[in-house]
Design a protein around this motif. Structure first.
Motif, short mmCIF file in Angstrom:
data_model
loop_
_atom_site.label_atom_id
_atom_site.label_comp_id
_atom_site.label_asym_id
_atom_site.label_seq_id
_atom_site.Cartn_x
_atom_site.Cartn_y
_atom_site.Cartn_z
N VAL A 1 1.71 16.32 -2.21
CA VAL A 1 2.07 16.22 -0.78
C VAL A 1 3.43 15.52 -0.67
O VAL A 1 3.61 14.41 -1.19
N PRO A 2 4.42 16.13 -0.01
CA PRO A 2 5.73 15.49 0.10
C PRO A 2 5.67 14.19 0.90
O PRO A 2 4.92 14.10 1.88
N ILE A 3 6.43 13.22 0.46
CA ILE A 3 6.46 11.93 1.16
C ILE A 3 7.89 11.58 1.51
O ILE A 3 8.78 11.65 0.67
N GLY B 1 0.81 -1.22 0.00
CA GLY B 1 0.00 0.00 0.00
C GLY B 1 0.84 1.26 0.00
O GLY B 1 0.35 2.35 -0.33
N THR B 2 2.13 1.13 0.35
CA THR B 2 3.00 2.31 0.39
C THR B 2 3.15 2.91 -1.01
O THR B 2 3.09 4.13 -1.19
N SER B 3 3.34 2.04 -2.03
CA SER B 3 3.60 2.57 -3.37
C SER B 3 2.37 3.31 -3.90
O SER B 3 2.49 4.38 -4.52
N GLY B 4 1.18 2.77 -3.66
CA GLY B 4 -0.04 3.45 -4.11
C GLY B 4 -0.20 4.79 -3.41
O GLY B 4 -0.54 5.80 -4.03
N TYR C 1 8.94 8.46 -6.84
CA TYR C 1 7.75 8.83 -6.04
C TYR C 1 8.07 9.15 -4.59
O TYR C 1 7.16 9.33 -3.79
N MET C 2 9.34 9.17 -4.26
CA MET C 2 9.72 9.42 -2.86
C MET C 2 10.55 10.71 -2.82
O MET C 2 11.44 10.89 -3.63
N ASP C 3 10.23 11.61 -1.90
CA ASP C 3 10.97 12.87 -1.86
C ASP C 3 12.29 12.75 -1.11
O ASP C 3 13.27 13.38 -1.49
N ALA D 1 2.87 -8.96 1.51
CA ALA D 1 2.97 -8.12 2.71
C ALA D 1 3.62 -6.78 2.42
O ALA D 1 3.47 -5.83 3.20
N PHE D 2 4.37 -6.68 1.33
CA PHE D 2 5.14 -5.46 1.06
C PHE D 2 5.03 -5.08 -0.42
O PHE D 2 4.65 -5.91 -1.25
N ASP D 3 5.40 -3.84 -0.73
CA ASP D 3 5.53 -3.46 -2.14
C ASP D 3 6.73 -2.54 -2.32
O ASP D 3 7.41 -2.18 -1.35
N VAL D 4 6.98 -2.21 -3.58
CA VAL D 4 8.18 -1.45 -3.93
C VAL D 4 7.76 -0.08 -4.45
O VAL D 4 7.01 0.01 -5.42
#
Ligand SMILES: O=C(COP(=O)(O)O)[C@H](O)[C@H](O)COP(=O)(O)O
Length: 320
Positions: free
Chosen positions: A226-228, A213-216, A283-285, A275-278
């Protein structure tokens, strides 16, 4: 001692990690180091070779629990790299001392990282969180200690609802919390000033491997402007990705997604439960570590600095 002279406490710790009684990358790292120290202290091995064989068996048992959080093999490696000596007593003492050092470094790293991450947060900000990350919470805690008033929008994080743990931790800090279901993230992103997540592993190209869910969420955050940021101690850096390996994504049991009853009511279907995603680096600040904050694409310089070009299995070292 149990099978292959692995201490029963090691087996118990491994079981707790596999069943997620013990969870979260930093907490898992600490638990495996504690277990190795117990193995070393309790060992009645009669030769250095037998002692090392026992420690390797213990490390293997701990290693085989969950595949994605690299903090686990990195923690084992830390102890094995510093285990040294001609006698069982020397080996034991060096292993126990290494475990002590690991624990204090872990705590210091989280404090340092928290202070760095807190600099990105302003008084009055609202942060949106995903899953439960002690590294991410350290940033909020440091900001609160600096006197900043923050509030939080907490995603529940299906299927295991680790968002509830985050909500409780934030309430302990007196941070006002709004709990939302995962699919409400986009609706509430306009009210967030930051998205703040942790990591189980960081790859050499700056990809962040974290709870599904982190990647979405990262894509949505970019779309809403929004900065992530990812808060991740350097034990989350995955050395094997320097040499082209990918990070294994754990697949968990379908019972976490649907009950047996509901499943039989629905009829034949496939259930997948990664359980995880990439999250790709674009997409990451920022990745915030105890050694400073990095644009994701530059994390490779820190990794080369720390690991050289690559590493072996955590229990393989030239020292024995
Ligand atoms: O994805 C998770 C936990 O997944 P799970 O609940 O499946 O273990 C966390 O975000 C990271 O492990 C970082 O946590 P920390 O910052 O505490 O190391």
């Amino acid at each position: 001692m149990g099978s292959q002279d692995v201490h029963q406490e090691v087996d118990a710790v491994a079981e707790d990690i596999a069943t997620m009684e013990t969870r979260g990358a930093a907490t898992i790292a600490r638990a495996v180091v504690d277990a190795l120290a117990t193995q070393a202290e309790a060992s009645d091995a009669e030769s250095p070779a037998a002692f090392v064989a026992e420690m390797r068996a213990a490390a293997q048992t701990l290693h085989d629990t969950r595949p994605t959080a690299v903090s686990l093999p990195n923690a084992l490696r830390f102890v094995f790299r510093q285990m040294d000596g001609e006698s069982v007593e020397q080996l034991r003492a060096s292993a126990v001392a290494a475990a002590d050092r690991f624990r204090s470094q872990l705590e210091r790293a989280q404090d340092d990282l928290g202070r760095i991450g807190a600099n990105r947060l302003r008084d009055g900000d609202t942060v949106m969180t995903h899953c439960h990350s002690t590294d991410a919470l350290a940033c909020v805690e440091a900001a609160v200690e600096q006197g900043k008033e923050l509030s939080a929008i907490v995603k529940e994080t299906r299927p295991r609802n680790q968002g509830h743990i985050t909500a409780a931790a934030l309430r302990e800090m007196d941070v006002p919390v709004t709990l939302v279901v995962d699919s409400a993230a986009r609706r509430y992103l306009d009210e967030a000033d930051h998205v703040l997540v942790g990591a189980d592993s960081i790859a050499a190209d700056g990809s962040v491997i974290n709870k599904i869910g982190t990647s979405g969420l990262a894509v949505l955050a970019r779309e809403r402007g929004v900065p992530i940021m990812t808060a991740a101690q350097t034990i989350k850096l995955h050395p094997a990705t320097l040499t082209g390996h990918t990070v294994e994504i754990e697949m968990r049991d379908e019972s976490e997604v649907i009950s047996e009853q509901d499943r039989s009511d629905v009829g034949e279907l496939e259930v997948l439960n990664p359980a995880f995603d990439v999250t790709p680096p674009r997409y990451m600040d920022a990745i915030v570590t105890e050694r400073g904050q990095f644009p994701p694409e530059s994390i490779v310089t820190l990794m080369r600095d720390m690991f050289g070009e690559g590493t072996d299995d955590p229990w393989e070292t030239d020292d024995f």
